[in-house]
Design a protein around this motif. Sequence first.
Motif, PDB file in Angstrom:
ATOM      1  N   ASP A 137      -7.067   3.292  38.782  1.00  0.00           N
ATOM      2  CA  ASP A 137      -7.960   2.261  38.240  1.00  0.00           C
ATOM      3  C   ASP A 137      -7.757   0.904  38.920  1.00  0.00           C
ATOM      4  OD1 ASP A 137      -9.116   3.992  36.314  1.00  0.00           O
ATOM      5  OD2 ASP A 137      -7.304   3.778  35.085  1.00  0.00           O
ATOM      6  N   GLY A 138      -6.916   0.864  39.953  1.00  0.00           N
ATOM      7  CA  GLY A 138      -6.697  -0.376  40.683  1.00  0.00           C
ATOM      8  C   GLY A 138      -5.676  -1.303  40.057  1.00  0.00           C
ATOM      9  N   ASN A 139      -4.991  -0.849  38.993  1.00  0.00           N
ATOM     10  CA  ASN A 139      -3.906  -1.634  38.418  1.00  0.00           C
ATOM     11  C   ASN A 139      -2.693  -1.557  39.349  1.00  0.00           C
ATOM     12  OD1 ASN A 139      -5.374  -2.083  35.888  1.00  0.00           O
ATOM     13  ND2 ASN A 139      -4.972   0.081  35.503  1.00  0.00           N
ATOM     14  N   LYS A 171       3.320  -3.260  34.858  1.00  0.00           N
ATOM     15  CA  LYS A 171       1.898  -3.147  35.194  1.00  0.00           C
ATOM     16  C   LYS A 171       1.243  -4.522  35.231  1.00  0.00           C
ATOM     17  CE  LYS A 171      -2.456  -1.305  33.354  1.00  0.00           C
ATOM     18  NZ  LYS A 171      -3.092  -0.625  32.195  1.00  0.00           N
ATOM     19  N   ILE A 172       0.451  -4.758  36.284  1.00  0.00           N
ATOM     20  CA  ILE A 172      -0.406  -5.940  36.362  1.00  0.00           C
ATOM     21  C   ILE A 172      -1.840  -5.428  36.417  1.00  0.00           C
ATOM     22  CG2 ILE A 172      -0.911  -8.073  37.587  1.00  0.00           C
ATOM     23  CD1 ILE A 172       1.851  -7.712  38.969  1.00  0.00           C
ATOM     24  N   ALA A 173      -2.642  -5.780  35.434  1.00  0.00           N
ATOM     25  CA  ALA A 173      -3.990  -5.234  35.298  1.00  0.00           C
ATOM     26  C   ALA A 173      -4.899  -5.679  36.443  1.00  0.00           C
ATOM     27  CB  ALA A 173      -4.596  -5.650  33.963  1.00  0.00           C
ATOM     28  N   ARG A 174      -5.837  -4.819  36.803  1.00  0.00           N
ATOM     29  CA  ARG A 174      -6.756  -5.124  37.902  1.00  0.00           C
ATOM     30  C   ARG A 174      -7.537  -6.413  37.650  1.00  0.00           C
ATOM     31  NH1 ARG A 174      -6.871  -4.199  43.131  1.00  0.00           N
ATOM     32  NH2 ARG A 174      -8.775  -5.145  43.918  1.00  0.00           N
ATOM     33  N   LYS A 175      -8.016  -6.572  36.436  1.00  0.00           N
ATOM     34  CA  LYS A 175      -8.810  -7.763  36.130  1.00  0.00           C
ATOM     35  C   LYS A 175      -7.963  -9.024  36.243  1.00  0.00           C
ATOM     36  CE  LYS A 175      -8.154  -7.192  31.124  1.00  0.00           C
ATOM     37  NZ  LYS A 175      -8.851  -7.001  29.815  1.00  0.00           N
ATOM     38  N   GLU A 176      -6.658  -8.916  35.953  1.00  0.00           N
ATOM     39  CA  GLU A 176      -5.755 -10.062  36.094  1.00  0.00           C
ATOM     40  C   GLU A 176      -5.579 -10.429  37.562  1.00  0.00           C
ATOM     41  OE1 GLU A 176      -2.749 -12.947  34.703  1.00  0.00           O
ATOM     42  OE2 GLU A 176      -4.573 -12.030  33.922  1.00  0.00           O
ATOM     43  N   LEU A 177      -5.411  -9.430  38.418  1.00  0.00           N
ATOM     44  CA  LEU A 177      -5.284  -9.676  39.851  1.00  0.00           C
ATOM     45  C   LEU A 177      -6.512 -10.406  40.394  1.00  0.00           C
ATOM     46  CD1 LEU A 177      -3.915  -6.187  41.015  1.00  0.00           C
ATOM     47  CD2 LEU A 177      -2.594  -8.302  40.873  1.00  0.00           C
ATOM     48  N   GLU A 178      -7.679  -9.890  40.057  1.00  0.00           N
ATOM     49  CA  GLU A 178      -8.916 -10.439  40.618  1.00  0.00           C
ATOM     50  C   GLU A 178      -9.223 -11.828  40.075  1.00  0.00           C
ATOM     51  OE1 GLU A 178     -11.808  -7.444  39.823  1.00  0.00           O
ATOM     52  OE2 GLU A 178     -11.137  -6.138  41.468  1.00  0.00           O
TER      53      GLU A 178
END
Length: 527
Positions: A495-497, A509-516
């Motif tokens: 899922d890109g996490n 874990k660092i969530a994908r939405k947090e990265l972006e």
Amino acid sequence: MATQIFDVQWNDTPAGKPILSKPEIVDYARHFGQDTKELHEFLTRFDFDEWVCMELFVDYVYGRVDKSGRVGSDAVEYLNIVSGTFFTDEAELALHNYVGFNNNRFEYNYEGSPPFAPFPDCPLWIIQVTSQEKYESSAIFFMPAIWWKDARMTSESYAYSHFTVNSRWNKWYGEPFGKNQHQNMYWRNRIGSYSPNFIARENGSTIPFNSYNIHFDTFRNRVLIQESRAEGLRYYDLSDFKTEHTTQNFLKDSENGFIESSADGYRFYTEKKLLITDANFNVISESTSKIVNIFEDDFWKVVLDNKGVLMTKKESGDEKRFKYSELKLTTSAYSNNPDSLKIYVNANRSVIFYGNRNQLSIVDVSFNVTNMNLERLFKKEIAPHYYGNYQTKALVMLSAERQLLLTENGVFELGKDEKPKIINEKLKEITGEALFYNAVKDEALNGIWFIAGMDRLVFTDENFEKGYVFNFTEQDLSSEYLNMYRWCNLFFDQDGNLWYSLFGRTLNKIARKELESKLKTAIAFGK
């Protein structure tokens, strides 16, 4: 003491403000990832309301040296210089009362190797090392303001002769510069610049792996924990990572065993046999095997066993067996298994072997071998603070034409010409960081994520022209493994996490939405 050894700078300290309160100190240190338990204990132990923060340059030529001409470069030496040169009478008396008459309170604490305060009674906190050279160094630090207020230059001080670690066991300068592991460990923990950017780990989203090797199964989005002494094999499906699953441990009693995953299931290699299972861990076959590492693509099959390295070109069937010594490899199963020895194929279809002792070996399609030792090859370019740096090595494929080697001596890049280049200074120029533990390419964002420094997340573009450095919103560097071998795992799930570990025993874990979202608003380093 000579006055020309000092060059005090204010531009890199908080807004050029000379006197800071405790909350202001905490806020500033937070931008270096240092809002930690150790910092708060330090500020509690030295209960002063006002602090001074500055950058100080010290030329060792004018400093106190031992008989060999070597000079100390630790917190105590900085305190000697500061207190021995700038004190007022009031500050001199305050320091005298603090340390106690004829009481040497400074002894280096080897046990536990704390990250920021190796001298428990030293009222000086170095925030950042801004340079470390053979004959000079500089650092940003803070200390109680009483020892600086209305300061004037003086030539002698009670403190200069008092703040000396007299025991030869406690002297950090008992070895040549850059060859003292404890000194370098202290400095490495302070390399890394101010960053305004913060990013959050997902709260409660962790997987314990107890410092064992992990295997990420990309086909099923699953993490398997390779624990040879356990009865069961633990695994976690990342879509529901809070649920721990257990199956038969096919690697039990095999310290150097490893796992291969495929669309069909798994292969479990021990030092004596090979077990093949389906995706649900049902055994399909079992056979005798002495394979310790294996790599296969559409062109090559490479097998390492108890006899050496067998390389086969799959289309023609041409093959050649190499002795381990021909590729500068040891005969150790531990050093040759996939967790220690990385094997990849580049755009030239040359096979790259990278593992122990910073040895890089490349075998081309005609079975010609090129062996290189990176530490010897780049001896002059490797900075002194890398001495005694222990970290897992990583070989990261950015593309078939480009690979990164992340090592205890720095970061190297391999291109299509197969000639390694050291890129430490380039990365430091765009990020302010000196230590990089692992990397992963982000196709969607056209860049590379690194785990770097003291638990920081770094993003760069693919050409290393711009870098973004992130502190984590929750900062805790109290791990007992902080100054030991650093286990750095780093990978994207389906899922890109982003999942990573650095100090100790837990995947975060660092969530994908947090990265972006955080990258969109981040400020590039140096801007």
